[in-house]
Structure formats: C-alpha cells, structure tokens
Design an enzyme around this catalytic site. Structure first.
Site, short mmCIF file in Angstrom:
data_model
loop_
_atom_site.label_atom_id
_atom_site.label_comp_id
_atom_site.label_asym_id
_atom_site.label_seq_id
_atom_site.Cartn_x
_atom_site.Cartn_y
_atom_site.Cartn_z
N VAL A 104 15.63 29.54 10.07
CA VAL A 104 16.78 29.12 9.39
C VAL A 104 17.85 29.89 10.12
O VAL A 104 18.01 31.32 9.97
CB VAL A 104 16.74 29.32 7.96
CG1 VAL A 104 18.10 28.60 7.43
CG2 VAL A 104 15.44 28.62 7.63
N CYS A 105 18.89 29.26 10.56
CA CYS A 105 20.22 30.11 11.05
C CYS A 105 20.04 31.07 11.96
O CYS A 105 19.25 30.75 13.07
CB CYS A 105 20.89 30.46 9.72
SG CYS A 105 22.57 30.87 9.76
N THR A 106 20.47 32.33 11.71
CA THR A 106 20.29 33.43 12.66
C THR A 106 18.74 33.99 12.62
O THR A 106 18.54 35.01 13.32
CB THR A 106 21.28 34.49 12.55
OG1 THR A 106 21.28 34.94 10.87
CG2 THR A 106 22.49 34.06 12.85
#
Length: 317
Positions: A104-106
């Site tokens: 998720v995301c970074t």
C-alpha cells in the site's frame, strides 16, 4: 480454513494503510465461508508506533508463520524500513511461500528494495513515483494507477487505493458478490479499476502560481481544436519559445503532453459514461484518428478504449 494475511509494519507507518486493508478483509471474512485471519508483523514484535502516535501490537518476524498474502504498508518511516536487511530478507522469503505479495502506498519501496519488482509494472503514491523510478530504474512505475496487479505482486497508491486493492483481492478469493457487499458495508465504491487516474489531470497540472490556470481551463473546453504551441502561446500573449519554457517550468510537463493528458481524461470519461462510438469520441476530444487515441490509451492506461468501456459496463451491471 482461514486465509492467513500478514500485515508488515515498521516505526512511523501510516495507520490507515494498515487499517483500511485490515477492515476490508475482516468484513469480507464475515460474509464468506473461508474467513481471513490478520497478523500484524514487525521486525522485533511488540507495540509499533504509527506516524500518528497510535500503536499496534505485532508479532516478531522470527516467530511469523506462513501466509497466503503479505501486505506491506506505507508511511513516513518507509525510507528507514526499506534499508533494513531483516525486512528485506523476510519479504524475499515470503515471496517464495506466499500466494501474493502486496503493498500500500510507499510500501512499494520496501518490495523494490527487496528485489521483488525488477521488470514488473507497479504503482505507488503519485508524489513518490518519480523517486521510486530514480531509485529503482528496473521497475516499471505506473505513476497514475490506483492499483496494479503483475503476477503474484499487487501494488497500490495512497490510503483509499489500498482498500480498492483489498476489494480486488477479495473478488479474486471470494467472488464479486462478497466484494460488493464488503464495499457496501464500508460505504466505499465497490470497484474502481486499477488503471483509473489517481487524480484529475487539471489538478495535477495546476501551477502553484496559477499562471496558466485559465489556459488549462481553455484547453479543456477546446479540445477539438488543433492546439499547437503557437496557438497556446497566442492565447496567453507570449512568444512560442518563451511560452514553452515557462509552461514546462510552471506545469511540470510540455504543452503537448498537457494537451494529451487533458484529451485522455475527457476521452476516458466519454468512453466510460456514454455509448458514443469510439471514432466519435476521438473526434470530439481532438484525437481525430481512433488509432491515435487507442495508442494514447495504451501508453497511459495500459488498456485500449474498448476494454475500458467493457469494464465500465460490467461494473454498472
């Protein structure tokens, strides 16, 4: 038998990255015959503090079992976490045993640092996409996608995109009906396609000084025209050379690229929401040639217009 989901955390992780996917799996498990069992993980175990200050109790990596799916979350602490040898080794090991590895995301940075993403197409939060490309040139970054599925690896953009990814995983496991009921329970969209833009093209290109804000709006309203650099420069009363240089500095892309992005956004909206023939949409958005529009769609969305329309129709039924 419950499907085992590992949620990999580290100091200063983003709480909602973890909570969003966890809630989706929890709710879906209540509807399905085979529930999910979530295990928060960290390097040493114990309480791990998120960037908000709230903490989650975790299991140490050394005592972690086998997982069907590993989810690596993002957060402010991802830069330190991606350089941790223990986390890298754990991710690589799980890749040999787990059915799916997700981020998720970074969290995508941790997968890349572990060598999981070379040659794969991935996404991350749009603000971090350029950094991901620079640090890991062998990774194919789709900066504008909500989530991307490439083999056993799933990656997603920001917080809400993690929920979109989780719903896609639930669809794969338990079917569309369970995923739809999960989305209804969470009061979120059931299915945003992975290739959908993370944000409006106009929002992306808005100049901090709003120097060209009016021009961008004018372009969006005049896509059928032949929008050359000379035409655009004349619209703002500048020489072509000075306009091109100033526009690129303020907006972050060339005038030609900006025009194409706005045409793509308008064309996709028509493809998904109308029944107009593709050639009509190509003409009304300034592509003129349907083949030219198809090639632009493949570059930007990795799908031709016909596939995007079919997916939109399927979601509506």
């Amino acid at each position: 038998m419950a499907r085992q989901i590992g949620i990999l955390l580290y100091p200063d992780f983003q709480l909602l990255d973890a909570a969003g996917v966890t809630a989706a799996f929890e709710i879906a498990g209540g509807f399905g015959e085979a529930p999910y069992e979530m295990t928060p993980l960290s390097r040493h175990g114990g309480l791990v503090r998120s960037s908000s200050g709230m903490a989650i109790e975790t299991v140490p990596l050394t005592t972690a079992g086998q997982f069907d799916t590993l989810v690596v979350v993002g957060g402010e602490g991802h830069r330190q976490a991606m350089n941790c040898p223990e986390l890298q080794a754990f991710i690589r090991y799980q890749a040999t045993t787990a059915r799916r590895i997700c981020s998720v995301c970074t969290g995508t940075f941790l997968l890349a640092a572990a060598g999981m993403l070379d040659g794969r197409r991935v996404t991350t939060h749009w603000q971090q996409a350029a950094t991901l490309k620079a640090l890991f040139p062998e990774v194919m970054v789709s900066a504008d996608a909500i989530h991307v599925h490439d083999g056993p690896v799933w990656t997603s953009a920001g917080i809400s995109a993690g929920i979109d990814m989780a719903l896609a995983l639930i669809t794969e496991d338990l079917g569309a009906d369970i995923a739809r009921r999960t989305a209804q329970q969470m009061v979120v969209f059931y299915h945003r396609p992975g290739g959908q833009s993370q944000f409006s093209a106009l929002l992306e290109m808005a100049s901090p000084q709003e120097r060209f804000a009016d021009l961008l709006g004018w372009i969006r309203s005049n896509l059928k025209q032949r929008l050359t650099v000379d035409v655009l420069a004349s619209q703002v009363g500048m020489s072509s050379r000075n306009f091109s240089r100033s526009f690129r500095v303020a907006v972050g892309m060339s005038p030609a690229k900006a025009v194409e992005r706005l045409r793509l956004e308008a064309a996709r909206e028509q493809v998904e929401r109308s029944t107009l023939p593709i050639e009509v949409i190509a003409a009304m958005t300034g592509f003129h040639d349907p083949e030219r529009m198809r090639r632009a769609f493949l570059r930007e969305f990795h799908q031709p217009p016909q596939s995007i329309r079919r997916n939109a129709t399927a979601r509506a039924t």
